[in-house]
Design a protein around this motif. Structure first.
Motif, PDB file in Angstrom:
ATOM      1  N   TRP A  68      14.989  -1.458 -22.907  1.00 14.33           N
ATOM      2  CA  TRP A  68      15.356  -0.181 -23.505  1.00 14.33           C
ATOM      3  C   TRP A  68      14.177   0.396 -24.293  1.00 14.33           C
ATOM      4  O   TRP A  68      13.883   1.584 -24.195  1.00 14.33           O
ATOM      5  CB  TRP A  68      16.573  -0.342 -24.409  1.00 14.33           C
ATOM      6  CG  TRP A  68      16.911   0.927 -25.130  1.00 14.33           C
ATOM      7  CD1 TRP A  68      16.723   1.207 -26.442  1.00 14.33           C
ATOM      8  CD2 TRP A  68      17.457   2.119 -24.549  1.00 14.33           C
ATOM      9  NE1 TRP A  68      17.128   2.480 -26.720  1.00 14.33           N
ATOM     10  CE2 TRP A  68      17.579   3.067 -25.577  1.00 14.33           C
ATOM     11  CE3 TRP A  68      17.853   2.461 -23.262  1.00 14.33           C
ATOM     12  CZ2 TRP A  68      18.088   4.339 -25.355  1.00 14.33           C
ATOM     13  CZ3 TRP A  68      18.355   3.733 -23.049  1.00 14.33           C
ATOM     14  CH2 TRP A  68      18.473   4.649 -24.076  1.00 14.33           C
ATOM     15  N   HIS A  69      13.489  -0.448 -25.045  1.00 15.95           N
ATOM     16  CA  HIS A  69      12.335   0.024 -25.814  1.00 15.95           C
ATOM     17  C   HIS A  69      11.221   0.521 -24.887  1.00 15.95           C
ATOM     18  O   HIS A  69      10.556   1.515 -25.184  1.00 15.95           O
ATOM     19  CB  HIS A  69      11.818  -1.061 -26.760  1.00 15.95           C
ATOM     20  CG  HIS A  69      12.717  -1.297 -27.932  1.00 15.95           C
ATOM     21  ND1 HIS A  69      12.975  -0.338 -28.882  1.00 15.95           N
ATOM     22  CD2 HIS A  69      13.441  -2.372 -28.295  1.00 15.95           C
ATOM     23  CE1 HIS A  69      13.816  -0.810 -29.783  1.00 15.95           C
ATOM     24  NE2 HIS A  69      14.116  -2.056 -29.444  1.00 15.95           N
ATOM     25  N   GLN A  70      11.035  -0.160 -23.764  1.00 16.27           N
ATOM     26  CA  GLN A  70      10.040   0.283 -22.790  1.00 16.27           C
ATOM     27  C   GLN A  70      10.417   1.643 -22.207  1.00 16.27           C
ATOM     28  O   GLN A  70       9.573   2.529 -22.049  1.00 16.27           O
ATOM     29  CB  GLN A  70       9.885  -0.736 -21.663  1.00 16.27           C
ATOM     30  CG  GLN A  70       9.234  -2.027 -22.086  1.00 16.27           C
ATOM     31  CD  GLN A  70       9.276  -3.083 -20.983  1.00 16.27           C
ATOM     32  OE1 GLN A  70       9.828  -2.863 -19.906  1.00 16.27           O
ATOM     33  NE2 GLN A  70       8.694  -4.230 -21.264  1.00 16.27           N
ATOM     34  N   LEU A  71      11.707   1.816 -21.896  1.00 11.95           N
ATOM     35  CA  LEU A  71      12.169   3.089 -21.342  1.00 11.95           C
ATOM     36  C   LEU A  71      12.039   4.207 -22.367  1.00 11.95           C
ATOM     37  O   LEU A  71      11.617   5.317 -22.043  1.00 11.95           O
ATOM     38  CB  LEU A  71      13.622   2.973 -20.862  1.00 11.95           C
ATOM     39  CG  LEU A  71      14.186   4.218 -20.195  1.00 11.95           C
ATOM     40  CD1 LEU A  71      13.471   4.496 -18.877  1.00 11.95           C
ATOM     41  CD2 LEU A  71      15.677   4.069 -19.970  1.00 11.95           C
ATOM     42  N   LYS A  72      12.379   3.903 -23.610  1.00 16.02           N
ATOM     43  CA  LYS A  72      12.273   4.889 -24.686  1.00 16.02           C
ATOM     44  C   LYS A  72      10.812   5.323 -24.867  1.00 16.02           C
ATOM     45  O   LYS A  72      10.520   6.516 -25.011  1.00 16.02           O
ATOM     46  CB  LYS A  72      12.819   4.283 -25.976  1.00 16.02           C
ATOM     47  CG  LYS A  72      13.006   5.259 -27.095  1.00 16.02           C
ATOM     48  CD  LYS A  72      13.699   4.562 -28.259  1.00 16.02           C
ATOM     49  CE  LYS A  72      13.877   5.492 -29.426  1.00 16.02           C
ATOM     50  NZ  LYS A  72      14.543   4.822 -30.554  1.00 16.02           N
ATOM     51  N   LYS A  73       9.884   4.360 -24.827  1.00 13.30           N
ATOM     52  CA  LYS A  73       8.459   4.672 -24.944  1.00 13.30           C
ATOM     53  C   LYS A  73       8.007   5.533 -23.769  1.00 13.30           C
ATOM     54  O   LYS A  73       7.254   6.500 -23.936  1.00 13.30           O
ATOM     55  CB  LYS A  73       7.643   3.375 -25.004  1.00 13.30           C
ATOM     56  CG  LYS A  73       6.167   3.603 -25.169  1.00 13.30           C
ATOM     57  CD  LYS A  73       5.411   2.300 -25.252  1.00 13.30           C
ATOM     58  CE  LYS A  73       3.920   2.566 -25.347  1.00 13.30           C
ATOM     59  NZ  LYS A  73       3.141   1.350 -25.282  1.00 13.30           N
ATOM     60  N   SER A  74       8.500   5.212 -22.586  1.00  8.21           N
ATOM     61  CA  SER A  74       8.169   5.990 -21.404  1.00  8.21           C
ATOM     62  C   SER A  74       8.646   7.436 -21.560  1.00  8.21           C
ATOM     63  O   SER A  74       7.923   8.381 -21.233  1.00  8.21           O
ATOM     64  CB  SER A  74       8.818   5.356 -20.172  1.00  8.21           C
ATOM     65  OG  SER A  74       8.754   6.203 -19.060  1.00  8.21           O
ATOM     66  N   LYS A  75       9.851   7.607 -22.082  1.00  8.87           N
ATOM     67  CA  LYS A  75      10.383   8.952 -22.298  1.00  8.87           C
ATOM     68  C   LYS A  75       9.519   9.718 -23.282  1.00  8.87           C
ATOM     69  O   LYS A  75       9.190  10.886 -23.062  1.00  8.87           O
ATOM     70  CB  LYS A  75      11.813   8.901 -22.806  1.00  8.87           C
ATOM     71  CG  LYS A  75      12.404  10.284 -23.082  1.00  8.87           C
ATOM     72  CD  LYS A  75      13.772  10.173 -23.698  1.00  8.87           C
ATOM     73  CE  LYS A  75      14.326  11.529 -24.058  1.00  8.87           C
ATOM     74  NZ  LYS A  75      13.735  12.100 -25.259  1.00  8.87           N
ATOM     75  N   GLN A  76       9.143   9.061 -24.359  1.00  5.92           N
ATOM     76  CA  GLN A  76       8.309   9.731 -25.365  1.00  5.92           C
ATOM     77  C   GLN A  76       6.966  10.148 -24.780  1.00  5.92           C
ATOM     78  O   GLN A  76       6.475  11.246 -25.049  1.00  5.92           O
ATOM     79  CB  GLN A  76       8.100   8.816 -26.571  1.00  5.92           C
ATOM     80  CG  GLN A  76       9.347   8.619 -27.392  1.00  5.92           C
ATOM     81  CD  GLN A  76       9.194   7.517 -28.438  1.00  5.92           C
ATOM     82  OE1 GLN A  76       8.240   6.752 -28.407  1.00  5.92           O
ATOM     83  NE2 GLN A  76      10.152   7.439 -29.348  1.00  5.92           N
ATOM     84  N   GLU A  77       6.374   9.276 -23.982  1.00  3.58           N
ATOM     85  CA  GLU A  77       5.057   9.572 -23.420  1.00  3.58           C
ATOM     86  C   GLU A  77       5.112  10.610 -22.308  1.00  3.58           C
ATOM     87  O   GLU A  77       4.178  11.399 -22.140  1.00  3.58           O
ATOM     88  CB  GLU A  77       4.411   8.292 -22.894  1.00  3.58           C
ATOM     89  CG  GLU A  77       4.019   7.325 -23.992  1.00  3.58           C
ATOM     90  CD  GLU A  77       3.510   5.998 -23.455  1.00  3.58           C
ATOM     91  OE1 GLU A  77       3.546   5.777 -22.226  1.00  3.58           O
ATOM     92  OE2 GLU A  77       3.081   5.173 -24.278  1.00  3.58           O
ATOM     93  N   LEU A  78       6.201  10.613 -21.537  1.00  2.31           N
ATOM     94  CA  LEU A  78       6.264  11.500 -20.377  1.00  2.31           C
ATOM     95  C   LEU A  78       7.004  12.808 -20.639  1.00  2.31           C
ATOM     96  O   LEU A  78       6.595  13.859 -20.145  1.00  2.31           O
ATOM     97  CB  LEU A  78       6.921  10.776 -19.196  1.00  2.31           C
ATOM     98  CG  LEU A  78       6.146   9.609 -18.624  1.00  2.31           C
ATOM     99  CD1 LEU A  78       7.007   8.821 -17.659  1.00  2.31           C
ATOM    100  CD2 LEU A  78       4.876  10.101 -17.940  1.00  2.31           C
ATOM    101  N   LEU A  79       8.086  12.748 -21.394  1.00  2.00           N
ATOM    102  CA  LEU A  79       8.934  13.925 -21.530  1.00  2.00           C
ATOM    103  C   LEU A  79       8.887  14.579 -22.901  1.00  2.00           C
ATOM    104  O   LEU A  79       9.137  15.771 -23.021  1.00  2.00           O
ATOM    105  CB  LEU A  79      10.389  13.570 -21.196  1.00  2.00           C
ATOM    106  CG  LEU A  79      10.631  12.983 -19.816  1.00  2.00           C
ATOM    107  CD1 LEU A  79      12.099  12.687 -19.618  1.00  2.00           C
ATOM    108  CD2 LEU A  79      10.117  13.906 -18.731  1.00  2.00           C
ATOM    109  N   ASP A  80       8.617  13.828 -23.942  1.00  2.00           N
ATOM    110  CA  ASP A  80       8.647  14.373 -25.288  1.00  2.00           C
ATOM    111  C   ASP A  80       7.289  14.858 -25.773  1.00  2.00           C
ATOM    112  O   ASP A  80       7.168  15.293 -26.904  1.00  2.00           O
ATOM    113  CB  ASP A  80       9.183  13.332 -26.285  1.00  2.00           C
ATOM    114  CG  ASP A  80      10.645  13.018 -26.049  1.00  2.00           C
ATOM    115  OD1 ASP A  80      11.317  13.792 -25.348  1.00  2.00           O
ATOM    116  OD2 ASP A  80      11.103  11.985 -26.560  1.00  2.00           O
ATOM    117  N   GLN A  81       6.289  14.771 -24.921  1.00  2.00           N
ATOM    118  CA  GLN A  81       4.961  15.209 -25.336  1.00  2.00           C
ATOM    119  C   GLN A  81       4.956  16.731 -25.474  1.00  2.00           C
ATOM    120  O   GLN A  81       5.782  17.418 -24.897  1.00  2.00           O
ATOM    121  CB  GLN A  81       3.904  14.755 -24.339  1.00  2.00           C
ATOM    122  CG  GLN A  81       4.087  15.340 -22.939  1.00  2.00           C
ATOM    123  CD  GLN A  81       3.079  14.781 -21.980  1.00  2.00           C
ATOM    124  OE1 GLN A  81       2.024  14.376 -22.386  1.00  2.00           O
ATOM    125  NE2 GLN A  81       3.404  14.762 -20.704  1.00  2.00           N
TER     126      GLN A  81
END
Length: 95
Positions: A68-81
């Motif tokens: 879950w933490h990996q997915l959350k980090k992925s979201k932040q890096e890809l979608l929340d930028q």
């Protein structure tokens, strides 16, 4: 292709299905979708291992929490930028 290769590909498609992406296409959305599908597949495997008694509930929880933490980090890096402006590229006729 041999029968064993066909069987192996069928098995891979069964265990690791890939859904088509239907959202707004951007490289970031596509990459996050792939990460989300991998997350779902791995959680499913972990749940199966826990249900089958191969790993403890605590271990399953820890593994899923890490995913879950990996997915959350992925979201932040890809979608929340921040939406950086796309560079102006020359038109095909300008070349």
């Amino acid at each position: 292709m041999t029968d064993s290769q066909d069987t192996s590909k069928e098995k891979d498609r069964f265990f690791y299905p890939i859904g088509s992406y239907r959202g707004e296409f951007t490289p970031e959305h596509l990459a996050f979708n792939a990460n989300l599908q991998e997350f779902a597949q791995r959680v499913s495997i972990i749940c199966g291992l826990e249900t089958g008694g191969k790993i403890s509930s605590q271990d399953a929880y820890k593994e899923i929490k890490q995913l879950w933490h990996q997915l959350k980090k992925s979201k932040q890096e890809l979608l929340d930028q921040n939406d950086y402006p796309r560079p102006d590229l020359p038109e095909d006729n300008d070349i």
